[in-house]
Design a protein around this motif. Structure first.
Motif, PDB file in Angstrom:
ATOM      1  N   ASN A 359       0.843  -1.189   0.000  1.00 17.81           N
ATOM      2  CA  ASN A 359       0.000   0.000   0.000  1.00 17.81           C
ATOM      3  C   ASN A 359       0.882   1.243   0.000  1.00 17.81           C
ATOM      4  O   ASN A 359       1.692   1.451   0.901  1.00 17.81           O
ATOM      5  CB  ASN A 359      -0.910  -0.020   1.233  1.00 17.81           C
ATOM      6  CG  ASN A 359      -1.972   1.060   1.164  1.00 17.81           C
ATOM      7  OD1 ASN A 359      -1.906   1.965   0.334  1.00 17.81           O
ATOM      8  ND2 ASN A 359      -2.955   0.955   2.044  1.00 17.81           N
ATOM      9  N   ILE A 360       0.733   2.084  -1.004  1.00 19.02           N
ATOM     10  CA  ILE A 360       1.572   3.271  -1.106  1.00 19.02           C
ATOM     11  C   ILE A 360       1.314   4.237   0.047  1.00 19.02           C
ATOM     12  O   ILE A 360       2.220   4.936   0.514  1.00 19.02           O
ATOM     13  CB  ILE A 360       1.351   3.963  -2.468  1.00 19.02           C
ATOM     14  CG1 ILE A 360       2.350   5.106  -2.663  1.00 19.02           C
ATOM     15  CG2 ILE A 360      -0.078   4.467  -2.579  1.00 19.02           C
ATOM     16  CD1 ILE A 360       3.772   4.674  -2.701  1.00 19.02           C
ATOM     17  N   ASN A 361       0.086   4.274   0.551  1.00 19.46           N
ATOM     18  CA  ASN A 361      -0.215   5.156   1.684  1.00 19.46           C
ATOM     19  C   ASN A 361       0.537   4.715   2.938  1.00 19.46           C
ATOM     20  O   ASN A 361       1.040   5.546   3.704  1.00 19.46           O
ATOM     21  CB  ASN A 361      -1.728   5.167   1.952  1.00 19.46           C
ATOM     22  CG  ASN A 361      -2.501   5.804   0.818  1.00 19.46           C
ATOM     23  OD1 ASN A 361      -2.019   6.738   0.169  1.00 19.46           O
ATOM     24  ND2 ASN A 361      -3.699   5.308   0.563  1.00 19.46           N
ATOM     25  N   ALA A 362       0.613   3.380   3.135  1.00 14.14           N
ATOM     26  CA  ALA A 362       1.355   2.880   4.295  1.00 14.14           C
ATOM     27  C   ALA A 362       2.835   3.174   4.166  1.00 14.14           C
ATOM     28  O   ALA A 362       3.517   3.469   5.150  1.00 14.14           O
ATOM     29  CB  ALA A 362       1.127   1.372   4.453  1.00 14.14           C
ATOM     30  N   VAL A 363       3.344   3.143   2.944  1.00 10.60           N
ATOM     31  CA  VAL A 363       4.757   3.428   2.739  1.00 10.60           C
ATOM     32  C   VAL A 363       5.066   4.895   3.012  1.00 10.60           C
ATOM     33  O   VAL A 363       6.092   5.248   3.598  1.00 10.60           O
ATOM     34  CB  VAL A 363       5.173   3.036   1.311  1.00 10.60           C
ATOM     35  CG1 VAL A 363       6.601   3.484   1.020  1.00 10.60           C
ATOM     36  CG2 VAL A 363       5.040   1.529   1.122  1.00 10.60           C
ATOM     37  N   VAL A 364       4.169   5.780   2.610  1.00 10.51           N
ATOM     38  CA  VAL A 364       4.380   7.206   2.838  1.00 10.51           C
ATOM     39  C   VAL A 364       4.332   7.526   4.322  1.00 10.51           C
ATOM     40  O   VAL A 364       5.145   8.309   4.841  1.00 10.51           O
ATOM     41  CB  VAL A 364       3.333   8.035   2.059  1.00 10.51           C
ATOM     42  CG1 VAL A 364       3.419   9.507   2.448  1.00 10.51           C
ATOM     43  CG2 VAL A 364       3.530   7.865   0.563  1.00 10.51           C
ATOM     44  N   ILE A 365       3.397   6.914   5.035  1.00 10.74           N
ATOM     45  CA  ILE A 365       3.247   7.205   6.457  1.00 10.74           C
ATOM     46  C   ILE A 365       4.270   6.447   7.292  1.00 10.74           C
ATOM     47  O   ILE A 365       4.822   6.984   8.262  1.00 10.74           O
ATOM     48  CB  ILE A 365       1.811   6.856   6.907  1.00 10.74           C
ATOM     49  CG1 ILE A 365       0.796   7.705   6.123  1.00 10.74           C
ATOM     50  CG2 ILE A 365       1.653   7.089   8.402  1.00 10.74           C
ATOM     51  CD1 ILE A 365      -0.634   7.324   6.372  1.00 10.74           C
ATOM     52  N   THR A 366       4.541   5.190   6.938  1.00 12.46           N
ATOM     53  CA  THR A 366       5.481   4.345   7.690  1.00 12.46           C
ATOM     54  C   THR A 366       6.559   3.832   6.738  1.00 12.46           C
ATOM     55  O   THR A 366       6.545   2.657   6.341  1.00 12.46           O
ATOM     56  CB  THR A 366       4.733   3.169   8.339  1.00 12.46           C
ATOM     57  OG1 THR A 366       4.038   2.441   7.310  1.00 12.46           O
ATOM     58  CG2 THR A 366       3.732   3.660   9.360  1.00 12.46           C
ATOM     59  N   PRO A 367       7.521   4.639   6.352  1.00 14.06           N
ATOM     60  CA  PRO A 367       8.521   4.203   5.361  1.00 14.06           C
ATOM     61  C   PRO A 367       9.447   3.110   5.868  1.00 14.06           C
ATOM     62  O   PRO A 367      10.115   2.455   5.063  1.00 14.06           O
ATOM     63  CB  PRO A 367       9.295   5.493   5.061  1.00 14.06           C
ATOM     64  CG  PRO A 367       9.096   6.356   6.261  1.00 14.06           C
ATOM     65  CD  PRO A 367       7.724   6.039   6.775  1.00 14.06           C
ATOM     66  N   TRP A 368       9.514   2.908   7.194  1.00 13.68           N
ATOM     67  CA  TRP A 368      10.414   1.878   7.706  1.00 13.68           C
ATOM     68  C   TRP A 368       9.942   0.470   7.354  1.00 13.68           C
ATOM     69  O   TRP A 368      10.693  -0.483   7.534  1.00 13.68           O
ATOM     70  CB  TRP A 368      10.573   2.020   9.217  1.00 13.68           C
ATOM     71  CG  TRP A 368       9.300   2.000   9.999  1.00 13.68           C
ATOM     72  CD1 TRP A 368       8.657   0.908  10.480  1.00 13.68           C
ATOM     73  CD2 TRP A 368       8.514   3.141  10.394  1.00 13.68           C
ATOM     74  NE1 TRP A 368       7.514   1.281  11.154  1.00 13.68           N
ATOM     75  CE2 TRP A 368       7.407   2.646  11.114  1.00 13.68           C
ATOM     76  CE3 TRP A 368       8.643   4.508  10.209  1.00 13.68           C
ATOM     77  CZ2 TRP A 368       6.437   3.489  11.646  1.00 13.68           C
ATOM     78  CZ3 TRP A 368       7.687   5.346  10.740  1.00 13.68           C
ATOM     79  CH2 TRP A 368       6.602   4.847  11.448  1.00 13.68           C
ATOM     80  N   LEU A 369       8.715   0.328   6.845  1.00 12.05           N
ATOM     81  CA  LEU A 369       8.269  -0.993   6.400  1.00 12.05           C
ATOM     82  C   LEU A 369       9.042  -1.473   5.171  1.00 12.05           C
ATOM     83  O   LEU A 369       8.989  -2.655   4.838  1.00 12.05           O
ATOM     84  CB  LEU A 369       6.768  -0.970   6.097  1.00 12.05           C
ATOM     85  CG  LEU A 369       5.835  -0.732   7.285  1.00 12.05           C
ATOM     86  CD1 LEU A 369       4.386  -0.741   6.832  1.00 12.05           C
ATOM     87  CD2 LEU A 369       6.060  -1.783   8.369  1.00 12.05           C
ATOM     88  N   LEU A 370       9.744  -0.567   4.489  1.00 18.71           N
ATOM     89  CA  LEU A 370      10.563  -0.946   3.341  1.00 18.71           C
ATOM     90  C   LEU A 370      11.963  -1.389   3.737  1.00 18.71           C
ATOM     91  O   LEU A 370      12.756  -1.750   2.857  1.00 18.71           O
ATOM     92  CB  LEU A 370      10.666   0.232   2.358  1.00 18.71           C
ATOM     93  CG  LEU A 370       9.406   0.559   1.556  1.00 18.71           C
ATOM     94  CD1 LEU A 370       9.636   1.806   0.720  1.00 18.71           C
ATOM     95  CD2 LEU A 370       9.039  -0.612   0.653  1.00 18.71           C
TER      96      LEU A 370
END
Length: 398
Positions: A359-370
């Motif tokens: 989910n791109i929204n989750a990446v923007v808000i929580t980038p540490w998931l990458l």
């Protein structure tokens, strides 16, 4: 009487080189030629593996890559000990906690490694959790301590950890996910699956490539023709759609262990074609050698000739090819798990962790998931450098 006249010794042909009758008549000292320095003896009498090792050590990047991979593979034996938490432990009070920093100095005084406790509050305007640090109260970290219990390799129960969070204070070096699970612990324990699936997959690929390619190269004829047509058909099919099709065939009620071995077999079955062609081309050139004919005359079976005489002759090239192929296996598992058709919870791998970052929204808000993509990149680059070094060391023309 001149030689060659009246029964004397015949004259040698004009183009025949004459050798001296005595060592003293030689234009050079043979005794001095036979004397070798210790360095020369070490070089002239070295085995093929030792020569490869000396040549490999000159490739500094490949050596450092090999040490990095060796340390990484050794760490998977102690993943639970290196992880601060169990990879399945959840804390609903600490959902999407950002990465915390480790500090050493507090108000100009050296305390040692510590973290600041965090406070959570809900932002009613954005509907998101916000975390702030309480910088007035440092909490020291504990090392070689007792923490959450776990089963080492699912067999031995233990609770020893390299580092433990302070009491009543969270410690999430890489943050947490949507269920409040420590991302660092999940990356460390997911490495065991992602790294071993490459080794098991290349084992299946190696076995099929050597056997099928060896038969095609040794016998030739219609066997070679059939093998080549099968390889051409498999290589003409796009890889990712074929992976997706075979992964979708696996039943959804399979256990994580069965899915793990299923993914491994799929990756191995689809990657043997290139190795089989390399083995075939080598055996076509080596099967006409005299030592192969000698082995046939004494009654050696084709399997023994291929396994004991032909394949070891270019095993160094096969090892280099396998080293370059392992990253393909790791990327294949990561891609399948990322698309939701590979490994699934409760088992974890780097691909499973990246599945949460779709989910791109989750990446923007929580980038540490990458963050799980970072070890994937480093492992792929290290394997490529290691493969280049091994290939150059095994090549006799370089």
């Amino acid at each position: 009487m001149p030689p060659g006249v009246g029964g004397g010794s015949p004259l040698p042909p004009p183009d025949t080189p004459t050798l001296p009758h005595f060592v003293s008549d030689a234009p050079f000292d043979l005794q001095s030629v036979e004397k070798l320095t210790p360095e020369q003896e070490k070089l002239y009498f070295a085995s093929q593996l030792k020569l490869m090792w000396w040549k490999f050590k000159q490739h500094r990047v490949a050596v450092w890559s090999g040490w990095f991979l060796l340390i990484l593979y050794a760490s998977i034996l102690f993943s639970e000990f290196l992880s601060p938490f169990n990879y399945q432990s959840r804390n609903t009070r600490h959902i999407y906690v950002p990465p915390q920093s480790v500090h050493f100095m507090h108000e100009g005084e050296f305390i040692g490694p510590f973290v600041y406790p965090i406070r959570q509050r809900m932002n009613m305007e954005t509907g998101q959790r916000e975390y702030t640090q309480n910088t007035s109260k440092p909490m020291k970290l504990e090392f070689f301590c007792s923490g959450e219990s776990y089963y080492w390799f699912g067999l031995i129960e233990a609770d020893n950890h390299l580092v433990c969070p302070p009491k009543n204070a969270p410690f999430y070096l890489l943050g947490t996910d949507k269920l409040g699970r420590d991302l660092l612990s999940r990356i460390l324990q997911g490495a065991r699956i992602s790294l071993t699936i490459g080794l098991l997959g290349i084992s299946v690929s190696f076995l099929l490539g050597i056997v099928i390619g060896g038969l095609a190269g040794y016998y030739g004829g219609w066997i070679d023709m059939v093998v080549q047509r099968v390889i051409e058909v498999l290589q003409s099919i796009p890889t990712i759609p074929l992976w997706l099709t075979l992964s979708a065939i696996m039943p959804a009620n399979w256990s994580p262990i069965l899915i793990y071995f299923g993914i491994t077999i799929i990756l191995g079955l689809l990657d043997w074609t290139g190795l089989a062609r390399a083995v075939r081309s080598k055996l076509l050139a080596l099967r006409e050698e005299e030592y192969v004919l000698a082995a046939q005359l004494i009654g050696a079976s084709p399997g023994r000739i291929i396994g004991r005489h032909l394949v070891p002759g270019f095993m160094s090239h096969l090892i280099a090819s396998a080293t370059i192929t392992i990253p393909t296996m790791i990327l294949g598992e990561t891609a399948l798990s990322f698309l939701g058709l590979g490994l699934r919870e409760p088992i974890t791998s780097w691909g499973v962790l990246l599945n949460e970052a779709q989910n791109i929204n989750a990446v923007v808000i929580t980038p540490w998931l990458l963050y799980p993509v970072i070890p994937v990149i480093f492992v792929i680059i290290a394997f490529n450098f290691l493969g280049d070094g091994l290939r150059d060391a095994a090549d006799p023309y370089k």
